[in-house]
Design a protein around this motif. Structure first.
Motif, PDB file in Angstrom:
ATOM      1  N   ILE A 227       1.183  -1.439   0.080  1.00  0.00           N
ATOM      2  CA  ILE A 227       0.004  -0.661   0.113  1.00  0.00           C
ATOM      3  C   ILE A 227       0.988   0.970  -0.438  1.00  0.00           C
ATOM      4  O   ILE A 227       0.828   2.812  -0.429  1.00  0.00           O
ATOM      5  N   LEU A 228       1.968   1.124   0.815  1.00  0.00           N
ATOM      6  CA  LEU A 228       2.885   2.173   0.462  1.00  0.00           C
ATOM      7  C   LEU A 228       3.610   2.480  -1.013  1.00  0.00           C
ATOM      8  O   LEU A 228       3.413   3.557  -1.096  1.00  0.00           O
ATOM      9  N   SER A 229       3.925   1.678  -1.104  1.00  0.00           N
ATOM     10  CA  SER A 229       4.500   1.621  -2.252  1.00  0.00           C
ATOM     11  C   SER A 229       3.252   1.779  -3.633  1.00  0.00           C
ATOM     12  O   SER A 229       3.468   2.721  -4.663  1.00  0.00           O
ATOM     13  N   TRP A 230       2.246   1.119  -3.367  1.00  0.00           N
ATOM     14  CA  TRP A 230       0.863   1.706  -4.344  1.00  0.00           C
ATOM     15  C   TRP A 230       0.726   3.852  -4.300  1.00  0.00           C
ATOM     16  O   TRP A 230       0.551   3.845  -5.117  1.00  0.00           O
ATOM     17  N   MET A 231       1.184   3.890  -3.652  1.00  0.00           N
ATOM     18  CA  MET A 231       0.730   4.976  -2.851  1.00  0.00           C
ATOM     19  C   MET A 231       1.315   6.355  -3.804  1.00  0.00           C
ATOM     20  O   MET A 231       2.018   7.389  -4.209  1.00  0.00           O
ATOM     21  N   CYS A 232       2.259   5.168  -3.652  1.00  0.00           N
ATOM     22  CA  CYS A 232       4.599   6.082  -4.395  1.00  0.00           C
ATOM     23  C   CYS A 232       3.881   6.034  -6.136  1.00  0.00           C
ATOM     24  O   CYS A 232       4.873   7.155  -6.959  1.00  0.00           O
ATOM     25  N   ILE A 233       3.174   5.678  -6.278  1.00  0.00           N
ATOM     26  CA  ILE A 233       3.145   5.246  -8.008  1.00  0.00           C
ATOM     27  C   ILE A 233       3.234   6.453  -8.772  1.00  0.00           C
ATOM     28  O   ILE A 233       2.043   7.561  -8.741  1.00  0.00           O
ATOM     29  N   ARG A 234       3.959   6.969  -9.719  1.00  0.00           N
ATOM     30  CA  ARG A 234       4.394   8.485 -10.062  1.00  0.00           C
ATOM     31  C   ARG A 234       2.238   8.643 -10.815  1.00  0.00           C
ATOM     32  O   ARG A 234       2.424   7.931 -11.638  1.00  0.00           O
ATOM     33  N   GLN A 235       2.601   9.919 -10.091  1.00  0.00           N
ATOM     34  CA  GLN A 235       1.245  10.194 -11.103  1.00  0.00           C
ATOM     35  C   GLN A 235       1.062  11.441 -11.330  1.00  0.00           C
ATOM     36  O   GLN A 235       1.335  12.124 -10.514  1.00  0.00           O
ATOM     37  N   TYR A 236       0.235  12.405 -12.439  1.00  0.00           N
ATOM     38  CA  TYR A 236      -0.099  13.988 -12.792  1.00  0.00           C
ATOM     39  C   TYR A 236       1.685  14.732 -13.111  1.00  0.00           C
ATOM     40  O   TYR A 236       2.071  15.458 -12.732  1.00  0.00           O
ATOM     41  N   GLY A 237       2.244  13.737 -13.579  1.00  0.00           N
ATOM     42  CA  GLY A 237       4.445  13.546 -13.636  1.00  0.00           C
ATOM     43  C   GLY A 237       4.659  14.731 -12.979  1.00  0.00           C
ATOM     44  O   GLY A 237       5.950  14.841 -12.804  1.00  0.00           O
ATOM     45  N   LYS A 238       4.521  13.487 -11.442  1.00  0.00           N
ATOM     46  CA  LYS A 238       5.466  14.332 -10.115  1.00  0.00           C
ATOM     47  C   LYS A 238       6.023  12.529  -9.547  1.00  0.00           C
ATOM     48  O   LYS A 238       6.003  12.164 -10.680  1.00  0.00           O
ATOM     49  N   GLY A 239       6.925  13.441  -9.067  1.00  0.00           N
ATOM     50  CA  GLY A 239       8.339  12.194  -8.564  1.00  0.00           C
ATOM     51  C   GLY A 239       7.751  11.615  -7.802  1.00  0.00           C
ATOM     52  O   GLY A 239       5.849  11.506  -7.686  1.00  0.00           O
ATOM     53  N   ILE A 240       8.405  10.901  -6.624  1.00  0.00           N
ATOM     54  CA  ILE A 240       8.114   9.964  -5.873  1.00  0.00           C
ATOM     55  C   ILE A 240       7.502  10.630  -5.025  1.00  0.00           C
ATOM     56  O   ILE A 240       6.184  10.354  -4.059  1.00  0.00           O
ATOM     57  N   LEU A 241       7.854  11.320  -3.994  1.00  0.00           N
ATOM     58  CA  LEU A 241       7.727  12.483  -3.460  1.00  0.00           C
ATOM     59  C   LEU A 241       6.498  13.297  -3.314  1.00  0.00           C
ATOM     60  O   LEU A 241       5.405  12.959  -2.351  1.00  0.00           O
ATOM     61  N   VAL A 248      -1.345  10.545  -0.255  1.00  0.00           N
ATOM     62  CA  VAL A 248      -1.607  10.197   1.483  1.00  0.00           C
ATOM     63  C   VAL A 248      -3.080  11.663   1.428  1.00  0.00           C
ATOM     64  O   VAL A 248      -4.023  11.450   2.948  1.00  0.00           O
ATOM     65  N   ARG A 249      -3.958  12.120   1.112  1.00  0.00           N
ATOM     66  CA  ARG A 249      -4.789  13.418   0.851  1.00  0.00           C
ATOM     67  C   ARG A 249      -6.594  12.385   1.550  1.00  0.00           C
ATOM     68  O   ARG A 249      -6.197  12.640   1.758  1.00  0.00           O
ATOM     69  N   HIS A 250      -6.144  11.896   0.836  1.00  0.00           N
ATOM     70  CA  HIS A 250      -6.726  10.382   1.413  1.00  0.00           C
ATOM     71  C   HIS A 250      -6.427   9.360   2.423  1.00  0.00           C
ATOM     72  O   HIS A 250      -6.471   8.200   2.007  1.00  0.00           O
ATOM     73  N   ILE A 251      -7.288   9.371   3.346  1.00  0.00           N
ATOM     74  CA  ILE A 251      -6.644  10.153   4.509  1.00  0.00           C
ATOM     75  C   ILE A 251      -6.994   8.555   5.501  1.00  0.00           C
ATOM     76  O   ILE A 251      -5.518   7.152   5.828  1.00  0.00           O
ATOM     77  N   PHE A 252      -7.971   7.937   4.423  1.00  0.00           N
ATOM     78  CA  PHE A 252      -7.770   5.717   4.730  1.00  0.00           C
ATOM     79  C   PHE A 252      -6.498   5.087   4.139  1.00  0.00           C
ATOM     80  O   PHE A 252      -6.642   3.778   4.459  1.00  0.00           O
ATOM     81  N   ARG A 253      -5.942   6.059   2.790  1.00  0.00           N
ATOM     82  CA  ARG A 253      -4.502   5.141   2.447  1.00  0.00           C
ATOM     83  C   ARG A 253      -3.643   5.105   3.357  1.00  0.00           C
ATOM     84  O   ARG A 253      -3.383   3.621   3.713  1.00  0.00           O
ATOM     85  N   PRO A 254      -2.722   5.854   4.492  1.00  0.00           N
ATOM     86  CA  PRO A 254      -2.318   5.643   4.987  1.00  0.00           C
ATOM     87  C   PRO A 254      -2.250   4.741   7.222  1.00  0.00           C
ATOM     88  O   PRO A 254      -1.933   4.034   7.276  1.00  0.00           O
TER      89      PRO A 254
END
Length: 729
Positions: A227-241, A248-254
């Motif tokens: 799940i942690l790695s899933w939240m690191c999947i690159r999206q919107y042209g952004k890097g890992i961080l 993590v804005r979707h609080i239920f994920r973390p």
């Protein structure tokens, strides 16, 4: 609905991939490695060799194959340079979830196909002791759950690194740790569960529970990592961080990831299967406790209620003390670390007690104060899931509690009195145990259990008398045969599943022949009472032991595979004789086994004695053809062996090959060379009668308690020979 449609499309695409079917095929055939190459479980039971090893090797290989498949599948879109197009159509987080579900579904299908393919093969190899429940649990726990663990760990590595080479390197290192450094650490070997044996004749629920607990602990940890790695999947042209910060804005994920991690860590730390005994086995703190002055124990009773479904025990134990000291005294008991003491009463009043944190040799210390009264009755209520010692955690399964088998020893049976002397050298005890009516209760000792009450729930209460601070209790689905041999009544107990094997080898007749012969030639066993002896087949335990009136026969010594071992006898019945002779040479007389390369061991005299019994039963010509000539041929081949003639080359081989060759050579020396030397000593000493007299005197010699072993020097001295006199020309 969109998610279901995406899953169906992704699964269909995955199942059309040649790489997928290649990995599935390799996984399906991978249990074959457990029959030929990779054999982590070492016992010689049929289920160990033909079920545990194939399913464990299938899980290890399958976990690796599906990990590799996962990395290449997650990289497929990037490799095709279609990532931007796909991300524009479907959220990358959604697609990652669909790929994970698809890979898990493929793993489930692979497990089903593997179990279907190997079912008839396993049934044929295992024979009459095959059980469908053991088969299903072994493949699901040892193999099936390794596949999702491989998928989760490989996917986590790729989703964080986004590089195939680095992901595969990290996954290989993680798998390598499990197969090497963590191989003997039952909670850490996530890929290859730490299983040393499966029983043929009795249940295996304890080891299955251990494997399931380890698997579920790792599933929680790796799911959290995924799940942690899933939240690191690159999206919107952004890097890992940046991608992580957006996810993590979707609080239920973390929160879910954190909960899974907390559950996994808690499960690891609070595991209920293995204790925290002092790993230094040269420390005997409990044994060195000083006895209380003026306090004696005049008797004890215990009522024990095992739950054969849950594998737990509830009990109540009472102790009668005479306190002549006129002072308050603290009585110490040893209790299994898995048990909880719920209450203690002293003379009918509830009393304070303390269970210490320190544990030693699978015991914790329970301390209770008794008053300065002359007569004191102390009662302890206890219960729980018994733990096994951490020092033997790689050989779990000994404390099996089921409707087929039960073994409760000392502090696992009832709190063991530590620091109070007995009344006139005796600790009289009355033990009651309530078990299903299909089980036979066998006290390990001179006591005889009797069924005293049948209950409406289908259980029976058994009662027997014992003596001592602890005690050992066996119970199970046993068959009993009564045999008159050597002037004593022998009670032979073996598992019901083993009945066919025992009938085929003539087990009862073999017992009679061995007891008659060895008693006549060497003397009565020191642990026999002179009137009766119990021979109890135990669940596979790695060895046997004896006490007054009873001796243990390890299940592994009487499996179909072991009974076909030609080095121990020409036929199954003769191998049975060989294993029974160990009651005299191995238990009745001990041998120092610290030097594995030393050919002098219990095996030499046991093989020689087997030869003598067979010679008496079937004639000199048969014994010569099937024993002496085969020993001689093996020894001749041994001295022609390249590594025997050139030992310096053996040191140049890899360590695993060195061990395999050394074990093979050592086997010949113990089972073939040493019997030939004993035969030569017989000739030089004056014949069979002279050798019988020598062995009789050695068997009945006065033991040195500091070193109670029968040595080669003892044997040579008794024969009036020197070591060089027995060199084989």
């Amino acid at each position: 609905m969109k998610g279901i449609r995406l899953f169906r499309l992704e699964l269909g695409r995955l199942l059309r991939s040649p790489l997928t079917w290649g990995m599935v095929l390799l996984t399906v055939v991978s249990p074959l490695a457990g029959l030929l190459l990779y054999k982590p479980a070492s016992a010689s039971t049929m289920l160990t060799m033909y079920l545990a090893n194939p399913s464990i090797s299938g899980g290890a290989a399958g976990g690796i194959f599906f990990g590799i498949l996962t990395v290449f599948e997650l990289n497929r879109v990037s490799r095709s340079r279609a990532e931007l197009l796909l991300d524009a159509a479907v959220s990358p987080l959604t697609m990652a979830l669909m790929r994970m579900f698809s890979l898990m579904s493929a793993a489930l299908v692979t497990l089903g196909v593997t179990m279907a393919v190997w079912l008839p093969i396993s049934r044929s190899l295992i024979g009459s002791v095959f059980g469908i429940l053991d088969y299903a649990l072994a493949y699901v726990l040892f193999m099936g759950l390794a596949l999702p663990l491989g998928i989760l760990s490989a996917a986590s590595a790729y989703q964080i690194t986004r590089r195939v080479d680095l992901s595969l390197a990290l996954f290989a290192a993680f798998a390598g740790l499990s197969l090497t450094v963590w191989a003997d650490r039952w909670q850490l070997c996530w890929l290859n569960p730490c299983v040393w044996a499966l029983s043929d004749d009795f249940s295996n629920f304890r080891i299955f529970r251990s494997a399931a607990y380890m698997r579920l602990t790792w599933l929680g940890a790796l799911a959290s990592l995924w799940i942690l790695s899933w939240m690191c999947i690159r999206q919107y042209g952004k890097g890992i961080l940046g991608s992580l910060a957006r996810s993590v804005r979707h609080i239920f994920r973390p929160i879910i990831a954190l909960l899974l991690l907390v559950c996994s860590v808690t499960a690891y730390a609070a595991q209920p299967l293995v204790d925290h005994s002092n790993p230094d086995q040269t420390v005997f703190t409990f044994l060195e406790l000083e006895y209380l002055e003026g306090v004696i124990c005049s008797g004890r009773t215990a009522q024990i209620f095992p739950d054969t479904s849950a594998g737990t025990v509830d009990g109540k134990a009472s102790y009668q003390f005479q306190n002549a000291s006129g002072q308050i005294q603290t009585v110490a008991f040893g209790i299994n670390p898995g048990y909880t003491v719920s209450a203690v009463w002293v003379n009918g009043a509830e009393a304070a007690f303390e269970v210490g944190d320190y544990q030693e040799f699978n015991e914790a210390m329970l301390e209770v104060e008794i008053p300065a009264e002359e007569a004191v009755e102390l009662t302890v209520e206890y219960g729980g899931f018994p733990k096994e010692s951490r020092n033997s955690s790689s050989m779990q399964g000994h404390v099996e509690i089921s409707e087929e088998y039960l073994c409760l020893e000392n502090a696992t049976l009832a709190p063991r009195l530590m620091n109070v002397l007995p009344d006139e050298g005796m600790y009289p005890a009355v033990i009651e145990v309530t078990l299903p009516n299909s089980m036979t209760v066998i006290p390990f000792g001179t006591g005889e259990a009797a069924a005293v009450k049948e209950l409406e729930d289908g259980t029976v209460t058994w009662r027997y008398e014992d003596n001592g601070t602890g005690g050992i209790l066996y119970a199970g689905d046993y068959i009993r045969e009564d045999i008159e041999a050597g002037g004593i009544a022998v009670e032979l107990y073996y598992g019901r599943k083993h009945q066919k094997v025992m009938e085929e080898v003539g087990g009862a007749e073999a017992v009679k022949e061995v007891v008659n012969y060895c008693t006549e030639h060497y003397g009565v066993l020191s642990f026999g009472t002179g009137k009766a002896l119990k021979l109890i087949q135990s669940r596979v335990a790695g060895g046997g032991y004896a006490t007054d009136g009873a001796s243990l026969l390890d299940e592994a010594d009487f499996t179909a595979a072991n009974l076909g071992d030609g080095s121990k006898g020409a036929a199954s019945g003769e191998v049975m004789i060989h294993e029974l002779v160990h009651q005299w040479w191995g238990l009745g007389n001990m041998f120092d086994s610290s030097d594995e390369n030393n050919p002098w061991s219990a095996e030499g005299l046991t093989v020689y004695t087997t030869y003598r019994i067979v010679k008496e039963l079937y004639g000199e010509e048969y014994a010569r053809e099937h024993y002496i000539e085969q020993w001689q041929q093996a020894v001749d081949d041994y001295y022609l062996n390249f590594y025997v003639r050139n030992p310096e080359y053996l040191d140049e081989l890899p360590s695993d090959q060195q061990l395999e060759i050394s074990n093979s050579l050592s086997y010949v020396r113990k089972y073939c060379e040493m019997p030939l030397k004993i035969l030569k000593a017989e000739e030089l000493a004056g014949g069979e009668e002279a050798m019988d007299q020598i062995l009789y005197e050695l068997f009945n010699r006065e033991l040195d308690p500091t070193y109670p072993y029968l040595t080669y020097e003892d044997f040579l001295e008794a024969c009036g020979l020197k070591e060089e006199d027995l060199n084989l020309d």
